[in-house]
Design a protein around this motif. Structure first.
Motif, PDB file in Angstrom:
ATOM      1  N   ILE A 191       0.812  -1.053   0.088  1.00 28.42           N
ATOM      2  CA  ILE A 191      -0.110  -0.062   0.026  1.00 28.42           C
ATOM      3  C   ILE A 191       0.789   1.090   0.008  1.00 28.42           C
ATOM      4  O   ILE A 191       0.846   2.178  -0.666  1.00 28.42           O
ATOM      5  N   ILE A 192       1.783   1.298   0.801  1.00 27.85           N
ATOM      6  CA  ILE A 192       2.867   2.482   1.099  1.00 27.85           C
ATOM      7  C   ILE A 192       3.497   2.766  -0.399  1.00 27.85           C
ATOM      8  O   ILE A 192       3.580   3.696  -0.755  1.00 27.85           O
ATOM      9  N   SER A 193       3.874   1.492  -0.848  1.00 29.61           N
ATOM     10  CA  SER A 193       4.819   1.547  -2.305  1.00 29.61           C
ATOM     11  C   SER A 193       3.725   2.278  -3.416  1.00 29.61           C
ATOM     12  O   SER A 193       4.119   3.132  -4.129  1.00 29.61           O
ATOM     13  N   ILE A 194       2.550   1.807  -3.458  1.00 26.00           N
ATOM     14  CA  ILE A 194       1.573   2.225  -4.634  1.00 26.00           C
ATOM     15  C   ILE A 194       1.464   3.587  -4.382  1.00 26.00           C
ATOM     16  O   ILE A 194       1.415   4.615  -5.173  1.00 26.00           O
ATOM     17  N   ILE A 195       1.049   4.329  -3.228  1.00 25.93           N
ATOM     18  CA  ILE A 195       1.015   5.626  -2.721  1.00 25.93           C
ATOM     19  C   ILE A 195       2.303   6.385  -2.984  1.00 25.93           C
ATOM     20  O   ILE A 195       2.224   7.404  -3.596  1.00 25.93           O
ATOM     21  N   GLN A 196       3.400   5.819  -2.825  1.00 26.91           N
ATOM     22  CA  GLN A 196       4.616   6.339  -3.156  1.00 26.91           C
ATOM     23  C   GLN A 196       4.765   6.510  -4.683  1.00 26.91           C
ATOM     24  O   GLN A 196       5.149   7.827  -4.904  1.00 26.91           O
ATOM     25  N   VAL A 197       4.550   5.564  -5.443  1.00 27.33           N
ATOM     26  CA  VAL A 197       4.709   5.728  -6.645  1.00 27.33           C
ATOM     27  C   VAL A 197       4.012   6.733  -7.183  1.00 27.33           C
ATOM     28  O   VAL A 197       4.270   7.759  -8.072  1.00 27.33           O
ATOM     29  N   SER A 198       2.671   6.905  -6.910  1.00 29.09           N
ATOM     30  CA  SER A 198       1.743   7.874  -7.272  1.00 29.09           C
ATOM     31  C   SER A 198       2.216   9.438  -6.920  1.00 29.09           C
ATOM     32  O   SER A 198       2.371  10.180  -7.839  1.00 29.09           O
ATOM     33  N   PHE A 199       2.748   9.433  -5.673  1.00 30.06           N
ATOM     34  CA  PHE A 199       3.448  10.856  -5.241  1.00 30.06           C
ATOM     35  C   PHE A 199       4.389  11.313  -5.936  1.00 30.06           C
ATOM     36  O   PHE A 199       4.577  12.235  -6.409  1.00 30.06           O
ATOM     37  N   VAL A 200       5.495  10.229  -6.110  1.00 30.44           N
ATOM     38  CA  VAL A 200       6.624  10.507  -7.038  1.00 30.44           C
ATOM     39  C   VAL A 200       6.466  10.805  -8.249  1.00 30.44           C
ATOM     40  O   VAL A 200       7.065  12.078  -8.927  1.00 30.44           O
ATOM     41  N   VAL A 201       5.743  10.208  -9.011  1.00 29.76           N
ATOM     42  CA  VAL A 201       5.723  10.184 -10.662  1.00 29.76           C
ATOM     43  C   VAL A 201       4.790  11.800 -10.671  1.00 29.76           C
ATOM     44  O   VAL A 201       5.007  12.544 -11.680  1.00 29.76           O
ATOM     45  N   ASN A 202       3.980  11.880  -9.840  1.00 24.28           N
ATOM     46  CA  ASN A 202       3.119  13.488  -9.795  1.00 24.28           C
ATOM     47  C   ASN A 202       4.108  14.327  -9.568  1.00 24.28           C
ATOM     48  O   ASN A 202       3.841  15.725 -10.118  1.00 24.28           O
ATOM     49  N   GLN A 203       5.129  14.281  -8.572  1.00 24.70           N
ATOM     50  CA  GLN A 203       5.883  15.474  -8.246  1.00 24.70           C
ATOM     51  C   GLN A 203       6.933  15.662  -9.182  1.00 24.70           C
ATOM     52  O   GLN A 203       7.125  16.845  -9.587  1.00 24.70           O
ATOM     53  N   LEU A 204       7.601  14.493  -9.966  1.00 23.47           N
ATOM     54  CA  LEU A 204       8.674  14.437 -10.646  1.00 23.47           C
ATOM     55  C   LEU A 204       8.280  14.915 -12.061  1.00 23.47           C
ATOM     56  O   LEU A 204       8.893  15.186 -13.091  1.00 23.47           O
ATOM     57  N   GLY A 205       7.203  14.103 -12.729  1.00 22.77           N
ATOM     58  CA  GLY A 205       6.792  13.964 -13.999  1.00 22.77           C
ATOM     59  C   GLY A 205       7.357  12.828 -14.722  1.00 22.77           C
ATOM     60  O   GLY A 205       8.621  12.400 -14.306  1.00 22.77           O
ATOM     61  N   PRO A 206       6.994  12.464 -15.754  1.00 16.73           N
ATOM     62  CA  PRO A 206       7.729  11.317 -16.835  1.00 16.73           C
ATOM     63  C   PRO A 206       8.920  11.531 -16.882  1.00 16.73           C
ATOM     64  O   PRO A 206       9.951  10.233 -16.590  1.00 16.73           O
ATOM     65  N   GLU A 207       9.464  12.522 -17.530  1.00 17.40           N
ATOM     66  CA  GLU A 207      11.097  12.624 -17.784  1.00 17.40           C
ATOM     67  C   GLU A 207      11.942  12.590 -16.491  1.00 17.40           C
ATOM     68  O   GLU A 207      12.870  12.029 -16.665  1.00 17.40           O
ATOM     69  N   LYS A 208      11.658  13.458 -15.603  1.00 15.22           N
ATOM     70  CA  LYS A 208      12.605  13.290 -14.467  1.00 15.22           C
ATOM     71  C   LYS A 208      12.388  12.274 -13.734  1.00 15.22           C
ATOM     72  O   LYS A 208      13.460  11.664 -13.107  1.00 15.22           O
ATOM     73  N   TYR A 209      11.163  11.581 -13.501  1.00 15.40           N
ATOM     74  CA  TYR A 209      11.260  10.003 -12.890  1.00 15.40           C
ATOM     75  C   TYR A 209      11.941   9.110 -13.715  1.00 15.40           C
ATOM     76  O   TYR A 209      12.536   8.242 -13.325  1.00 15.40           O
ATOM     77  N   GLY A 210      11.970   9.250 -14.909  1.00 17.80           N
ATOM     78  CA  GLY A 210      12.641   8.351 -16.020  1.00 17.80           C
ATOM     79  C   GLY A 210      14.008   8.378 -15.642  1.00 17.80           C
ATOM     80  O   GLY A 210      14.914   7.580 -15.616  1.00 17.80           O
ATOM     81  N   ALA A 211      14.520   9.811 -15.334  1.00 14.21           N
ATOM     82  CA  ALA A 211      16.199   9.984 -14.869  1.00 14.21           C
ATOM     83  C   ALA A 211      16.280   9.226 -13.550  1.00 14.21           C
ATOM     84  O   ALA A 211      17.511   8.859 -13.396  1.00 14.21           O
ATOM     85  N   VAL A 212      15.418   9.569 -12.596  1.00 11.09           N
ATOM     86  CA  VAL A 212      15.569   8.965 -11.288  1.00 11.09           C
ATOM     87  C   VAL A 212      15.575   7.527 -11.346  1.00 11.09           C
ATOM     88  O   VAL A 212      16.486   6.871 -10.727  1.00 11.09           O
ATOM     89  N   VAL A 213      14.688   6.835 -12.201  1.00 15.13           N
ATOM     90  CA  VAL A 213      14.986   5.358 -12.343  1.00 15.13           C
ATOM     91  C   VAL A 213      16.135   4.819 -12.995  1.00 15.13           C
ATOM     92  O   VAL A 213      16.951   3.884 -12.506  1.00 15.13           O
ATOM     93  N   LEU A 214      16.599   5.514 -13.773  1.00 19.07           N
ATOM     94  CA  LEU A 214      17.989   5.315 -14.656  1.00 19.07           C
ATOM     95  C   LEU A 214      19.116   5.361 -13.640  1.00 19.07           C
ATOM     96  O   LEU A 214      19.803   4.523 -13.587  1.00 19.07           O
ATOM     97  N   LEU A 215      19.184   6.434 -12.823  1.00 18.51           N
ATOM     98  CA  LEU A 215      20.133   6.596 -11.869  1.00 18.51           C
ATOM     99  C   LEU A 215      20.223   5.503 -10.787  1.00 18.51           C
ATOM    100  O   LEU A 215      21.335   5.313 -10.409  1.00 18.51           O
ATOM    101  N   ILE A 216      18.897   5.166 -10.345  1.00 19.14           N
ATOM    102  CA  ILE A 216      19.001   4.128  -9.182  1.00 19.14           C
ATOM    103  C   ILE A 216      19.543   2.855 -10.037  1.00 19.14           C
ATOM    104  O   ILE A 216      19.865   1.906  -9.304  1.00 19.14           O
ATOM    105  N   ALA A 217      19.374   2.586 -11.261  1.00 20.20           N
ATOM    106  CA  ALA A 217      19.340   1.518 -11.921  1.00 20.20           C
ATOM    107  C   ALA A 217      20.951   0.816 -11.942  1.00 20.20           C
ATOM    108  O   ALA A 217      21.258  -0.125 -11.601  1.00 20.20           O
TER     109      ALA A 217
END
Length: 409
Positions: A21-47
Protein backbone atom coordinates in the motif's frame (compact mmCIF):
# COMPACT_ATOMS: atom_id res chain seq x y z
CA UNK A 1 -5.42 -25.18 5.60
CA UNK A 2 -5.84 -21.51 4.63
CA UNK A 3 -6.31 -20.60 8.30
CA UNK A 4 -3.14 -22.52 9.18
CA UNK A 5 -1.09 -20.70 6.52
CA UNK A 6 -2.53 -17.36 7.61
CA UNK A 7 -1.69 -18.07 11.25
CA UNK A 8 1.93 -18.87 10.36
CA UNK A 9 2.40 -15.91 8.02
CA UNK A 10 0.12 -13.26 9.56
CA UNK A 11 3.04 -11.02 10.56
CA UNK A 12 4.51 -11.21 7.06
CA UNK A 13 1.12 -10.71 5.42
CA UNK A 14 0.48 -7.65 7.57
CA UNK A 15 3.86 -6.10 6.89
CA UNK A 16 3.93 -6.85 3.16
CA UNK A 17 0.36 -5.62 2.71
CA UNK A 18 1.39 -2.40 4.41
CA UNK A 19 4.50 -2.17 2.24
CA UNK A 20 2.46 -2.75 -0.92
CA UNK A 21 0.00 0.00 0.00
CA UNK A 22 2.79 2.41 0.92
CA UNK A 23 4.68 1.59 -2.29
CA UNK A 24 1.63 2.24 -4.48
CA UNK A 25 0.98 5.56 -2.76
CA UNK A 26 4.68 6.38 -3.01
CA UNK A 27 4.80 5.70 -6.76
CA UNK A 28 1.75 7.90 -7.28
CA UNK A 29 3.27 10.70 -5.23
CA UNK A 30 6.72 10.52 -6.85
CA UNK A 31 5.53 10.39 -10.49
CA UNK A 32 3.17 13.30 -9.93
CA UNK A 33 5.88 15.35 -8.24
CA UNK A 34 8.64 14.61 -10.75
CA UNK A 35 6.77 13.97 -14.03
CA UNK A 36 7.64 11.33 -16.69
CA UNK A 37 11.03 12.66 -17.78
CA UNK A 38 12.49 13.44 -14.38
CA UNK A 39 11.06 10.19 -13.00
CA UNK A 40 12.74 8.36 -15.87
CA UNK A 41 16.05 9.99 -14.92
CA UNK A 42 15.63 8.88 -11.30
CA UNK A 43 14.86 5.32 -12.41
CA UNK A 44 17.96 5.21 -14.59
CA UNK A 45 20.12 6.72 -11.86
CA UNK A 46 19.00 4.11 -9.30
CA UNK A 47 19.45 1.31 -11.85
CA UNK A 48 23.22 1.81 -12.09
CA UNK A 49 24.06 1.23 -8.38
CA UNK A 50 21.44 -1.52 -8.27
CA UNK A 51 23.28 -3.38 -11.04
CA UNK A 52 26.56 -3.19 -9.14
CA UNK A 53 25.30 -3.98 -5.64
CA UNK A 54 23.07 -6.83 -6.81
CA UNK A 55 25.99 -8.35 -8.71
CA UNK A 56 28.20 -8.54 -5.60
CA UNK A 57 25.75 -8.79 -2.78
CA UNK A 58 22.06 -9.54 -3.48
CA UNK A 59 20.65 -12.58 -1.65
CA UNK A 60 23.74 -13.09 0.49
CA UNK A 61 21.14 -13.93 3.14
CA UNK A 62 20.41 -17.17 1.27
CA UNK A 63 24.04 -18.26 1.43
CA UNK A 64 24.26 -17.26 5.10
CA UNK A 65 21.07 -19.19 5.85
CA UNK A 66 22.67 -22.37 4.50
CA UNK A 67 25.65 -21.82 6.85
CA UNK A 68 23.32 -21.30 9.80
CA UNK A 69 21.89 -24.78 9.24
CA UNK A 70 25.30 -26.14 10.29
CA UNK A 71 26.77 -23.44 12.52
CA UNK A 72 25.10 -20.34 14.01
CA UNK A 73 27.95 -18.43 15.68
CA UNK A 74 29.41 -16.53 12.71
CA UNK A 75 27.39 -13.33 13.01
CA UNK A 76 30.27 -10.85 13.15
CA UNK A 77 32.09 -12.61 10.32
CA UNK A 78 28.98 -12.30 8.19
CA UNK A 79 28.65 -8.60 8.99
CA UNK A 80 32.29 -7.96 8.08
CA UNK A 81 32.02 -9.91 4.83
CA UNK A 82 28.86 -8.06 3.81
CA UNK A 83 30.43 -4.70 4.65
CA UNK A 84 33.54 -5.48 2.58
CA UNK A 85 31.51 -6.57 -0.46
CA UNK A 86 29.40 -3.45 -0.05
CA UNK A 87 32.52 -1.28 0.14
CA UNK A 88 33.90 -2.78 -3.07
CA UNK A 89 30.56 -2.18 -4.77
CA UNK A 90 30.48 1.42 -3.53
CA UNK A 91 33.96 2.16 -4.85
CA UNK A 92 33.00 0.74 -8.23
CA UNK A 93 29.88 2.94 -8.25
CA UNK A 94 32.03 6.02 -7.66
CA UNK A 95 34.26 4.99 -10.56
CA UNK A 96 31.23 4.63 -12.85
CA UNK A 97 29.69 7.95 -11.85
CA UNK A 98 32.93 9.84 -12.43
CA UNK A 99 33.32 8.33 -15.90
CA UNK A 100 33.33 11.03 -18.59
CA UNK A 101 31.17 8.97 -20.97
CA UNK A 102 28.34 8.83 -18.44
CA UNK A 103 28.67 12.47 -17.38
CA UNK A 104 28.47 13.64 -21.00
CA UNK A 105 25.42 11.49 -21.81
CA UNK A 106 21.89 12.83 -22.39
CA UNK A 107 21.04 12.43 -18.70
CA UNK A 108 24.37 13.63 -17.35
CA UNK A 109 22.79 16.84 -16.06
CA UNK A 110 21.02 14.80 -13.38
CA UNK A 111 24.08 13.19 -11.86
CA UNK A 112 27.23 14.90 -13.04
CA UNK A 113 29.75 15.24 -10.18
CA UNK A 114 29.45 19.04 -10.26
CA UNK A 115 25.70 18.71 -9.48
CA UNK A 116 25.24 15.69 -7.24
CA UNK A 117 28.64 14.78 -5.83
CA UNK A 118 27.70 14.91 -2.14
CA UNK A 119 24.22 13.47 -2.70
CA UNK A 120 25.56 10.57 -4.73
CA UNK A 121 28.28 9.81 -2.20
CA UNK A 122 25.67 9.81 0.56
CA UNK A 123 23.43 7.46 -1.41
CA UNK A 124 26.27 5.09 -2.29
CA UNK A 125 27.46 4.99 1.34
CA UNK A 126 23.91 4.20 2.46
CA UNK A 127 23.87 1.25 0.06
CA UNK A 128 27.05 -0.03 1.71
CA UNK A 129 25.42 0.13 5.15
CA UNK A 130 22.27 -1.50 3.77
CA UNK A 131 24.29 -4.60 2.84
CA UNK A 132 24.47 -5.44 6.57
CA UNK A 133 20.76 -6.28 6.46
CA UNK A 134 21.51 -9.52 4.57
CA UNK A 135 23.05 -10.92 7.76
CA UNK A 136 20.09 -9.77 9.86
CA UNK A 137 17.48 -11.21 7.49
CA UNK A 138 19.11 -14.65 7.39
CA UNK A 139 19.23 -14.84 11.22
CA UNK A 140 15.59 -13.81 11.61
CA UNK A 141 14.46 -16.37 9.00
CA UNK A 142 16.57 -19.10 10.59
CA UNK A 143 14.96 -18.50 13.99
CA UNK A 144 11.49 -18.17 12.43
CA UNK A 145 11.24 -14.68 13.93
CA UNK A 146 8.82 -13.36 11.33
CA UNK A 147 7.56 -10.60 13.62
CA UNK A 148 10.93 -8.84 13.82
CA UNK A 149 11.51 -9.59 10.14
CA UNK A 150 8.21 -7.86 9.37
CA UNK A 151 9.05 -4.91 11.63
CA UNK A 152 12.37 -4.48 9.81
CA UNK A 153 10.71 -4.49 6.40
CA UNK A 154 7.70 -2.25 6.97
CA UNK A 155 9.41 0.08 9.44
CA UNK A 156 12.15 1.07 7.02
CA UNK A 157 9.74 1.40 4.08
CA UNK A 158 7.53 3.71 6.16
CA UNK A 159 10.53 5.87 7.11
CA UNK A 160 11.51 6.14 3.43
CA UNK A 161 7.97 7.15 2.46
CA UNK A 162 7.82 9.88 5.10
CA UNK A 163 11.23 11.17 4.02
CA UNK A 164 10.14 11.25 0.35
CA UNK A 165 6.96 13.17 1.14
CA UNK A 166 8.74 15.77 3.27
CA UNK A 167 11.65 16.27 0.88
CA UNK A 168 9.76 16.25 -2.44
CA UNK A 169 7.02 18.54 -1.17
CA UNK A 170 9.75 20.96 -0.17
CA UNK A 171 11.60 20.65 -3.47
CA UNK A 172 10.79 17.96 -6.11
CA UNK A 173 14.33 17.25 -7.30
CA UNK A 174 16.42 14.20 -8.08
CA UNK A 175 18.74 15.18 -5.22
CA UNK A 176 15.97 15.02 -2.63
CA UNK A 177 14.78 11.69 -3.98
CA UNK A 178 18.28 10.29 -3.45
CA UNK A 179 18.47 11.70 0.08
CA UNK A 180 15.22 9.90 0.98
CA UNK A 181 16.59 6.65 -0.47
CA UNK A 182 19.77 7.17 1.56
CA UNK A 183 17.77 7.48 4.78
CA UNK A 184 16.14 4.14 3.91
CA UNK A 185 19.49 2.42 3.32
CA UNK A 186 21.02 3.61 6.59
CA UNK A 187 17.91 2.68 8.57
CA UNK A 188 17.62 -0.79 7.02
CA UNK A 189 21.24 -1.70 7.68
CA UNK A 190 21.53 -0.40 11.24
CA UNK A 191 18.09 -1.37 12.60
CA UNK A 192 18.52 -4.95 11.39
CA UNK A 193 21.52 -5.39 13.70
CA UNK A 194 19.52 -4.28 16.73
CA UNK A 195 16.59 -6.55 15.88
CA UNK A 196 18.72 -9.73 15.85
CA UNK A 197 20.65 -9.15 19.09
CA UNK A 198 18.39 -11.57 21.04
CA UNK A 199 19.49 -14.39 18.72
CA UNK A 200 23.25 -13.91 19.21
CA UNK A 201 23.79 -15.89 22.40
CA UNK A 202 26.02 -18.40 20.61
CA UNK A 203 28.10 -15.81 18.79
CA UNK A 204 31.65 -15.14 19.90
CA UNK A 205 33.56 -11.87 19.84
CA UNK A 206 36.56 -13.59 18.26
CA UNK A 207 36.53 -13.09 14.50
CA UNK A 208 37.33 -16.08 12.30
CA UNK A 209 36.83 -14.65 8.84
CA UNK A 210 38.83 -17.42 7.14
CA UNK A 211 36.50 -20.05 8.57
CA UNK A 212 33.47 -18.08 7.44
CA UNK A 213 34.77 -17.55 3.90
CA UNK A 214 35.60 -21.25 3.61
CA UNK A 215 32.05 -22.21 4.57
CA UNK A 216 30.47 -19.38 2.61
CA UNK A 217 32.38 -19.54 -0.69
CA UNK A 218 30.58 -22.42 -2.40
CA UNK A 219 27.06 -21.08 -1.86
CA UNK A 220 28.20 -17.50 -2.47
CA UNK A 221 29.64 -18.35 -5.90
CA UNK A 222 26.48 -20.12 -7.00
CA UNK A 223 24.20 -17.31 -5.82
CA UNK A 224 26.45 -14.60 -7.33
CA UNK A 225 26.41 -16.44 -10.64
CA UNK A 226 22.64 -16.66 -10.40
CA UNK A 227 22.21 -12.96 -9.52
CA UNK A 228 24.67 -11.57 -12.09
CA UNK A 229 22.98 -13.43 -14.93
CA UNK A 230 19.60 -12.08 -13.86
CA UNK A 231 20.78 -8.46 -13.79
CA UNK A 232 20.43 -7.88 -17.52
CA UNK A 233 16.64 -8.09 -17.86
CA UNK A 234 16.03 -6.60 -14.40
CA UNK A 235 17.78 -3.31 -15.10
CA UNK A 236 18.80 -3.32 -18.76
CA UNK A 237 15.18 -2.68 -19.77
CA UNK A 238 15.20 0.93 -18.56
CA UNK A 239 18.74 1.53 -19.82
CA UNK A 240 17.78 0.21 -23.26
CA UNK A 241 14.72 2.47 -23.45
CA UNK A 242 16.81 5.48 -22.42
CA UNK A 243 19.33 4.79 -25.18
CA UNK A 244 16.91 3.92 -27.98
CA UNK A 245 13.89 6.11 -27.15
CA UNK A 246 14.06 8.77 -24.38
CA UNK A 247 13.67 9.34 -20.65
CA UNK A 248 9.92 9.86 -20.98
CA UNK A 249 9.58 6.31 -22.37
CA UNK A 250 11.58 5.08 -19.37
CA UNK A 251 9.14 6.86 -17.03
CA UNK A 252 6.07 5.40 -18.81
CA UNK A 253 7.50 1.87 -18.76
CA UNK A 254 8.75 2.02 -15.18
CA UNK A 255 5.38 3.31 -13.98
CA UNK A 256 3.70 0.29 -15.61
CA UNK A 257 6.24 -1.99 -13.97
CA UNK A 258 5.73 -0.37 -10.57
CA UNK A 259 1.98 -0.99 -10.82
CA UNK A 260 2.46 -4.76 -11.12
CA UNK A 261 5.42 -5.03 -8.74
CA UNK A 262 3.14 -5.29 -5.67
CA UNK A 263 2.77 -8.91 -6.81
CA UNK A 264 6.38 -9.33 -5.72
CA UNK A 265 5.39 -8.39 -2.19
CA UNK A 266 3.33 -11.58 -2.12
CA UNK A 267 6.46 -13.52 -3.00
CA UNK A 268 8.38 -11.70 -0.26
CA UNK A 269 5.56 -12.60 2.13
CA UNK A 270 5.80 -16.32 1.51
CA UNK A 271 9.55 -16.67 0.82
CA UNK A 272 10.86 -16.47 4.43
CA UNK A 273 8.06 -18.76 5.63
CA UNK A 274 8.80 -21.30 2.88
CA UNK A 275 12.54 -21.14 3.54
CA UNK A 276 11.91 -21.91 7.20
CA UNK A 277 9.71 -24.88 6.23
CA UNK A 278 12.34 -26.29 3.89
CA UNK A 279 15.18 -25.59 6.34
CA UNK A 280 13.42 -27.57 9.07
CA UNK A 281 12.19 -30.21 6.58
CA UNK A 282 8.63 -29.81 7.85
CA UNK A 283 6.71 -32.93 6.76
CA UNK A 284 3.34 -31.25 7.29
CA UNK A 285 3.95 -28.84 4.42
CA UNK A 286 2.27 -29.98 1.18
CA UNK A 287 3.24 -28.05 -1.92
CA UNK A 288 0.18 -29.16 -3.91
CA UNK A 289 -2.22 -27.77 -1.31
CA UNK A 290 -0.25 -24.54 -1.05
CA UNK A 291 -0.31 -24.14 -4.83
CA UNK A 292 -3.98 -24.94 -5.42
CA UNK A 293 -5.52 -23.37 -2.33
CA UNK A 294 -3.31 -20.29 -1.96
CA UNK A 295 -1.37 -19.36 -5.10
CA UNK A 296 -4.01 -20.07 -7.77
CA UNK A 297 -6.90 -18.18 -6.09
CA UNK A 298 -4.69 -15.16 -5.38
CA UNK A 299 -3.48 -15.09 -9.01
CA UNK A 300 -7.06 -15.24 -10.31
CA UNK A 301 -8.09 -12.30 -8.15
CA UNK A 302 -5.06 -10.28 -9.28
CA UNK A 303 -5.77 -10.81 -12.98
CA UNK A 304 -9.39 -9.74 -12.50
CA UNK A 305 -8.41 -6.57 -10.62
CA UNK A 306 -5.86 -5.42 -13.20
CA UNK A 307 -8.10 -6.18 -16.19
CA UNK A 308 -11.15 -4.42 -14.79
CA UNK A 309 -9.57 -1.50 -12.91
CA UNK A 310 -6.23 -1.09 -14.72
CA UNK A 311 -6.89 2.20 -16.52
CA UNK A 312 -8.60 3.73 -13.52
CA UNK A 313 -5.61 2.70 -11.41
CA UNK A 314 -3.24 4.53 -13.76
CA UNK A 315 -5.31 7.71 -13.69
CA UNK A 316 -5.76 7.48 -9.92
CA UNK A 317 -2.11 6.94 -9.09
CA UNK A 318 -0.61 8.89 -11.97
CA UNK A 319 -2.23 11.19 -14.49
CA UNK A 320 -3.07 11.35 -18.19
CA UNK A 321 0.63 11.63 -19.04
CA UNK A 322 1.00 7.99 -17.97
CA UNK A 323 -2.07 6.51 -19.74
CA UNK A 324 0.24 4.78 -22.25
CA UNK A 325 1.39 2.58 -19.36
CA UNK A 326 -1.81 0.50 -19.61
CA UNK A 327 -0.75 -1.95 -22.36
CA UNK A 328 2.76 -2.54 -20.95
CA UNK A 329 1.18 -3.08 -17.52
CA UNK A 330 -1.13 -5.86 -18.78
CA UNK A 331 1.72 -7.55 -20.65
CA UNK A 332 3.98 -7.42 -17.60
CA UNK A 333 1.11 -8.75 -15.47
CA UNK A 334 1.31 -12.09 -17.30
CA UNK A 335 4.99 -12.50 -16.47
CA UNK A 336 4.64 -11.41 -12.85
CA UNK A 337 1.70 -13.77 -12.21
CA UNK A 338 3.65 -16.71 -13.70
CA UNK A 339 6.58 -15.75 -11.47
CA UNK A 340 4.31 -15.69 -8.41
CA UNK A 341 2.82 -19.10 -9.24
CA UNK A 342 6.28 -20.65 -9.53
CA UNK A 343 8.43 -18.70 -7.05
CA UNK A 344 8.71 -21.77 -4.81
CA UNK A 345 10.84 -23.63 -7.37
CA UNK A 346 13.89 -21.48 -6.59
CA UNK A 347 13.67 -22.32 -2.89
CA UNK A 348 13.51 -26.06 -3.61
CA UNK A 349 16.54 -25.74 -5.88
CA UNK A 350 18.40 -23.77 -3.19
CA UNK A 351 17.78 -26.29 -0.40
CA UNK A 352 18.55 -29.25 -2.66
CA UNK A 353 21.92 -27.72 -3.66
CA UNK A 354 20.71 -27.23 -7.23
CA UNK A 355 20.70 -23.43 -7.30
CA UNK A 356 22.95 -23.45 -10.36
CA UNK A 357 19.93 -24.57 -12.40
CA UNK A 358 18.19 -21.34 -11.40
CA UNK A 359 21.24 -19.59 -12.85
CA UNK A 360 20.91 -21.61 -16.06
CA UNK A 361 17.29 -20.51 -16.21
CA UNK A 362 18.42 -16.92 -15.90
CA UNK A 363 20.79 -17.39 -18.82
CA UNK A 364 17.78 -18.41 -20.90
CA UNK A 365 15.89 -15.45 -19.43
CA UNK A 366 18.64 -12.96 -20.28
CA UNK A 367 19.32 -14.32 -23.77
CA UNK A 368 15.66 -14.29 -24.81
CA UNK A 369 15.14 -10.83 -23.32
CA UNK A 370 18.15 -9.28 -25.08
CA UNK A 371 17.30 -10.76 -28.49
CA UNK A 372 13.64 -9.75 -28.33
CA UNK A 373 14.18 -6.34 -26.70
CA UNK A 374 16.76 -5.24 -29.23
CA UNK A 375 14.34 -6.12 -32.02
CA UNK A 376 11.08 -4.88 -30.48
CA UNK A 377 11.98 -1.79 -28.45
CA UNK A 378 12.71 0.50 -31.38
CA UNK A 379 9.38 -0.24 -33.09
CA UNK A 380 7.11 -0.77 -30.09
CA UNK A 381 8.87 1.24 -27.34
CA UNK A 382 7.70 0.26 -23.83
CA UNK A 383 5.24 -2.36 -25.16
CA UNK A 384 8.11 -4.10 -26.95
CA UNK A 385 10.29 -4.18 -23.85
CA UNK A 386 7.38 -5.39 -21.69
CA UNK A 387 6.64 -8.20 -24.16
CA UNK A 388 10.31 -9.21 -24.23
CA UNK A 389 10.50 -9.30 -20.44
CA UNK A 390 7.32 -11.38 -20.06
CA UNK A 391 8.34 -13.97 -22.67
CA UNK A 392 11.76 -14.22 -21.00
CA UNK A 393 10.23 -14.71 -17.53
CA UNK A 394 7.86 -17.44 -18.73
CA UNK A 395 10.69 -19.24 -20.56
CA UNK A 396 12.87 -19.26 -17.43
CA UNK A 397 10.10 -20.63 -15.24
CA UNK A 398 9.26 -23.39 -17.73
CA UNK A 399 12.89 -24.48 -17.67
CA UNK A 400 13.01 -24.45 -13.85
CA UNK A 401 9.78 -26.45 -13.66
CA UNK A 402 11.27 -29.12 -15.92
CA UNK A 403 14.37 -29.31 -13.70
CA UNK A 404 12.23 -29.56 -10.56
CA UNK A 405 10.14 -32.41 -11.97
CA UNK A 406 13.19 -34.35 -13.15
CA UNK A 407 15.57 -33.87 -10.21
CA UNK A 408 13.45 -33.19 -7.11
CA UNK A 409 9.86 -34.35 -7.41
Amino acid sequence: YIKEIFSQTKDLIGSQSGIAIISIIQVSFVVNQLGPEKYGAVVLLIAIPSLIFRATHARNSDANLLILKKENNLFFESLLFNFLTGLISGLFCIFIFTNSLLINSSIGEYFGPEVLSLTLLLYIFSRIIQTLSETSKSILIFHNDMRRYSILEIGTVLIRFIALVILLLNDPTVQNFLIAQSIYGFTFGVSGIFLVKNHLKDSTNQLNIKKYIKKFTSSYKKIRYDQIIGLIPQHFDVILLAIIIDLEAVGIYQFAKRLVEPINFLVVTFNPWLQNKLKSEDKSFLLSKFFLQILVPISTILIFIYLVFGKNLILLLGNENFINSYEPMLILLIGFVIYFLTFWIRQYLLFNDLIEFHAYGRIIYSFIFIVLALNLSNSFSSIGVATSLTIAMVSQKLFELIVYRKKIK
